[in-house]
Design a protein around this motif. Sequence first.
Motif: not given
Length: 149
Positions: A18-22, A26-29, A85-90
């Motif tokens: 999802f990070g790639l999708l958004f 780099g480091r943020n991913l 993107a970190a909220l996606i698993p929840l």
Amino acid sequence: MSNIIVQVISAGIVTFGFGLLFNIRGRNLVHTSIAGCLSWLCYLLCKNLGLTEEMAYFSASVIIGLYSEIIAIKLEVPSNNILIAALIPLAPGGGVYYTMQNLIYKNYLASFQNGIQTFLLAGSMALGVITAIAMLKFYNYMKVWRSNE
């Protein structure tokens, strides 16, 4: 134990995707993927400790809210880059699906019950993120206030 490890790694992979999708780079991913792993690990630990589903979602959201805010300050990027993107698993996607499925099959009581549960989970996530941001704002306010004394 191995089941938990597989789930946490899977959450990291999903968050990476999802990070790639958004369009996170780099480091943020990398930090986004770590936050996704952390969110699911916190959720699983809270569930194993016997907390309710809502409290587990709230606790995990507070943890990743704090993590994303702190990392965003260190990397000098907006915290939304990491947090969303970190909220996606929840995300309570299953609850939305079953709400709609029961609505289509005219099982209105089950649809209403699933809808309320999904709304509570989403609200717990939102409240957790808001709590994390408020905690950091209060900490910064107290730090400035003490330095002015």
